[in-house]
Write an enzyme that holds these catalytic residues in place. Structure first.
Site, PDB file in Angstrom:
ATOM      1  N   ASP A 105     -50.346 -44.655  65.917  1.00 11.40           N
ATOM      2  CA  ASP A 105     -49.930 -45.974  66.412  1.00 11.40           C
ATOM      3  C   ASP A 105     -48.945 -46.866  65.829  1.00 11.40           C
ATOM      4  O   ASP A 105     -49.008 -46.439  64.517  1.00 11.40           O
ATOM      5  CB  ASP A 105     -51.384 -46.659  66.602  1.00 11.40           C
ATOM      6  CG  ASP A 105     -51.253 -48.230  67.127  1.00 11.40           C
ATOM      7  OD1 ASP A 105     -50.600 -48.742  68.079  1.00 11.40           O
ATOM      8  OD2 ASP A 105     -51.926 -48.941  66.283  1.00 11.40           O
TER       9      ASP A 105
ATOM     10  N   CYS B 233     -69.142 -54.459  34.490  1.00 10.34           N
ATOM     11  CA  CYS B 233     -69.414 -55.200  35.494  1.00 10.34           C
ATOM     12  C   CYS B 233     -70.769 -55.430  36.038  1.00 10.34           C
ATOM     13  O   CYS B 233     -71.172 -56.505  36.279  1.00 10.34           O
ATOM     14  CB  CYS B 233     -68.674 -54.670  36.720  1.00 10.34           C
ATOM     15  SG  CYS B 233     -66.826 -54.025  36.584  1.00 10.34           S
TER      16      CYS B 233
ATOM     17  N   ASP C 129     -55.479 -48.102  64.720  1.00  8.16           N
ATOM     18  CA  ASP C 129     -56.461 -49.274  64.139  1.00  8.16           C
ATOM     19  C   ASP C 129     -56.855 -50.312  65.274  1.00  8.16           C
ATOM     20  O   ASP C 129     -58.070 -50.822  65.061  1.00  8.16           O
ATOM     21  CB  ASP C 129     -55.733 -49.985  63.135  1.00  8.16           C
ATOM     22  CG  ASP C 129     -54.618 -50.906  63.700  1.00  8.16           C
ATOM     23  OD1 ASP C 129     -54.033 -50.546  64.547  1.00  8.16           O
ATOM     24  OD2 ASP C 129     -54.439 -52.073  63.062  1.00  8.16           O
TER      25      ASP C 129
ATOM     26  N   CYS D 132     -67.837 -50.294  36.707  1.00  9.13           N
ATOM     27  CA  CYS D 132     -67.978 -49.856  35.359  1.00  9.13           C
ATOM     28  C   CYS D 132     -69.452 -50.678  35.052  1.00  9.13           C
ATOM     29  O   CYS D 132     -69.785 -51.540  35.490  1.00  9.13           O
ATOM     30  CB  CYS D 132     -67.069 -50.076  34.627  1.00  9.13           C
ATOM     31  SG  CYS D 132     -66.495 -52.032  34.395  1.00  9.13           S
TER      32      CYS D 132
END
Lengths: 731, 57
Positions: A436, A33, A620, A30
């Site tokens: 997996d 920040c 992964d 935002c």
């Protein structure tokens, strides 16, 4: 040992006085920040620039050269509450940004010409009491505006068409180029001969609409590439390198060379391939092989990037990515699988393959037909050009990129990043998903499973003690206890555990033998041999924590929903049988195999493909990378190894498995909208082409029909944003 | 009708001016962070860091 952090690899010189560093920042969402970071960094003396890019979530910092260390900015950002990492754009990303800038420049030029030519051509269409001299004047002005603009703005199409023709093939850009060049050439001839109508406006408008489509397409790719690049940077590993005999420095992986010695401490993930030169430890290779049991490491043992060091400190000599390493083997399998897949043709190209010849033939036949019917060559060619223009795949050019852009934005909000431009088309066709297990169906981190039976104060104390240890099992205890404050005066006994004095009593956390809790540990292990245990002792009291990888919280629900959509789900893991059986039972998956090697995974996927199934692989590990490439479409969690992420068509974020479902749903919806758009574009042609063939298409009608169909297609594309999921829609 | 000879080129000139402005703003990087630019306009922070002068090599 001295410890420094060295990020000078990423620092660039803007001019002799100013140094520049790009950082990828996590959690910037935002304006608040943005202001906080810019203010916070500008407050450091000698900082000349701190500018946040909110679109890419990046920060550019410049400072007086030599005055500051780059690590300082990362520390300052950490104080402000943001995790940052030096960032180096990959070449592909720089090229995409350049290309999108070029397209926007072309679009600007084309839009300028279109708008101004309309001003000149409307009086000609309307006719009225325009004198022939005034008409000629307008035509010449149009030529003056359009010819240079079209020459510049048409470059993306001309170049692509030329490349296709040189390769002896035809793509969508060939009819576009022929249509535009013919229309412009004919218009110039007509202008010279004081004719009544020219086609400058139609040609430039066509270029404008098509450029808008190209730009959208490019923007989609650029945006996902930028975000994916950030995530890669945020999880980019560092290595602790020896720079002297006992002086160490934390450096980014990009700065490590073969032959360097790196230090690998307990709990650290190894970032290089190499061999151990000193030390003893255990290694967790689950990310690579799927095997959850630890492997012993000592002098001479090969270690691989992606493995986790468990108990002891190791010194590792970095090997070049030579033949015979695991990575080389996997890369070979990967190349093979990728080659097999590159034959896939995208929907837009498939459509244009059929479309282009039909358009050319229609225009040619129209011209010949009119000549045979007794029209002059001049009139016949003008009508032929009208056919080319009116059929020019304007709506067709927008039909697919517009949907892709809308769908990729919606998928991003659901936690899915697109790695490949055609990922949507591939994912829409899926009827089988192979998962997996480790790190994909389960969370990448370990979790405590018997925490409920442990008294709160004991749990807290164990958690606080665990904060001092790097060990992954201890880290799981600290996480489960939500411990914040580490205990003071903790000593670590390598390979055994940690201990500390607390209120006059000795606390210990570590192996059951170290804490004297063998009996309790054996009881837990005999009940469930799959868990890892860690013991905690205080005075004479023992507690044993059982730790294991938990399934993603919504795994069962997501798999259920996938099955409801008619997708068959399989589980293929390199892990041992009991662990896989346990997961499969919990998820209600009947088709599963354990102890599968990378080559066997590929073979299984090939077998499924030969049965006519369209397979999505979700995995992964490094060992999954080849099978990710072999599947029709592939997906990886963001915690995956770099290799897997790079291979996957889609990457998903967060702890949940729901993005897999979202990817399927959004792709199917987007594909449906793309098909509708193609049908709309073709339907428009069916209506418009007979009018053009009959010689009735005035430039005004052609222009209106063309813009009308384009706008219709764009509006329809917006619908790809919403997906219904059993009554509830994705946000 | 004679007035057209002046007005039409004048209109084209203005169009060119707009195009030049667009190309300049594109070159100076003003389209690189559209999300951020939207918020900067309403930020009451009076610190205005200068935009990047050059593309770092």
């Amino acid at each position: 040992m001295l410890m420094t952090r060295d990020f000078s690899h990423y620092v660039k010189d803007v001019d002799p006085q100013i140094a520049h560093l790009d950082l990828a920042v996590e959690g910037v969402s935002c304006a608040g920040c943005m202001a906080k970071i810019e203010r916070g960094l500008s407050a450091i003396p000698d900082v000349t620039l701190a500018r946040v890019n909110l679109t890419d979530r990046r920060l550019a910092v410049e400072w007086k050269k030599g005055a500051l260390e780059p690590a300082l900015f990362i520390d300052r950002l950490a104080e402000l509450g943001y995790k940052a990492y030096p960032y180096e754009p990959v070449r592909a990303e720089v090229e995409e940004a350049e290309r999108s800038k070029f397209l926007l420049r072309c679009l600007g030029v084309a839009a300028f010409a279109t708008m101004n030519v309309m001003m000149l051509s409307v009086p000609v269409w309307v006719g009225g009491d325009l004198s022939p001299e005034a008409r000629d004047f307008f035509h010449w002005l149009s030529a003056l505006v359009v010819l240079p603009c079209a020459a510049y703005a048409g470059q993306p199409f001309f170049q692509s068409a030329w490349r296709a023709l040189k390769a002896k093939s035809v793509n969508m850009d060939v009819p576009i180029t022929i249509g535009v060049v013919l229309a412009l050439g004919m218009s110039l001839v007509e202008t010279i001969h004081h004719a009544e109508h020219t086609y400058f406006d139609a040609a430039i408008m066509l270029i404008t609409f098509l450029l808008a489509g190209r730009f959208l397409d490019q923007k989609m790719r650029q945006r996902t590439r930028a975000v994916a690049g950030n995530l890669a940077a945020l999880k980019a590993e560092t290595a602790t390198k020896f720079v002297g005999s006992d002086e160490i420095s934390e450096v980014p992986i990009a700065a490590v060379r073969a032959g360097d010695i790196v230090l690998l401490r307990p709990g650290e993930r190894c970032a290089v391939d190499g061999s151990v030169v000193e030390g003893r430890s255990e290694i967790d290779q689950s990310l690579i092989t799927g095997e959850t049991l630890y492997v012993k490491a000592e002098r001479g043992t090969q270690v691989y990037a992606g493995t986790l060091n468990i108990s002891g400190t190791l010194r590792v000599r970095v090997a070049a990515a030579a033949e015979g390493t695991l990575l080389a083997e996997i890369t070979r399998l990967l190349d093979h699988a990728l080659q097999a897949r590159s034959r896939y043709v995208q929907l837009a190209d498939r459509a244009s393959q059929y479309y282009a010849p039909v358009v050319h033939a229609t225009a040619l036949l129209t011209t010949i037909g009119w000549v045979l019917a007794g029209a002059s060559w001049h009139d016949a060619i003008v009508i032929g050009i009208a056919v080319l223009i009116i059929t020019c795949p304007c709506a067709l050019g927008l039909a697919i990129p517009a949907v892709q852009t809308v769908a990729s934005g919606a998928m991003f909000r659901a936690g899915v990043l697109l790695n490949a431009g055609d990922a949507i088309e591939r994912a829409a066709a899926v009827d089988t998903i192979v998962f997996d297990k480790t790190g994909t169906l389960t969370l990448p981190e370990l979790d405590v499973v018997n925490g409920a039976g442990v008294p709160d104060d004991v749990f807290q104390l164990a958690g606080r003690l665990a904060l001092a240890s790097h060990h992954p099992v201890a880290a799981a205890v600290a996480r489960a206890a939500q411990a914040k404050a580490p205990l003071p005066g903790v000593t670590e006994e390598p390979g055994r555990g940690v201990r500390a004095l607390f209120e006059g009593e000795e606390l210990r956390l570590g192996s059951p033998a170290f804490c004297g809790a063998d009996v309790e540990a054996n009881a837990i292990l005999s009940a469930d041999p799959e868990v890892s245990v860690v013991a905690f002792s205080r005075g004479g009291q023992h507690t044993v924590f059982a730790v294991r990888q938990l399934l993603r919280p919504d795994a069962a629900r997501t798999i259920d929903a996938l099955v409801n959509r008619g997708i068959s789900v399989e589980l293929l893991s390199g892990d041992r049988e009991p662990a896989v059986r346990h997961a499969a039972d919990a998820l209600g998956v009947s088709a599963w195999r354990a102890g599968v090697t990378p080559a066997e995974k590929i073979a299984h996927i090939e077998a499924l493909k030969s049965q006519g199934r369209v397979v999505m692989m979700v995995g992964d590990g490094m060992n999954d990378a080849p099978s990710l490439a072999a599947a029709h479409v592939s997906m990886s969690p963001i915690s995956a190894t770099h290799l897997s992420q790079a291979t996957a068509d889609l990457v998903f974020l967060g702890k949940e498995l729901a993005p897999v479902l979202a990817a399927v749903d959004y792709s199917r919806k987007a594909m449906a909208v793309m098909r509708q758009n193609l049908a709309l574009a073709i339907g428009y042609n069916v209506l418009a082409v007979p009018i053009a063939i009959a010689g009735l298409a005035t430039p005004l009608i052609a222009a209106l029909a063309m813009s009308g169909s384009s706008i219709l297609v764009m509006l329809n594309a917006m619908r790809a944003r919403r997906v219904r999921l059993g009554g509830a829609s994705w946000k | 009708m004679e007035v057209m000879v002046i007005l039409v080129p004048l209109a084209l000139m203005l169009g060119l001016l707009g195009l030049a402005a667009f190309l300049w703003s594109l070159k100076s990087g003003q389209y690189e962070d559209l999300d951020g630019a939207a918020w900067r306009a309403i930020s009451d922070d009076d610190q205005t860091p200068r935009p990047p002068a050059k593309e770092p090599a």
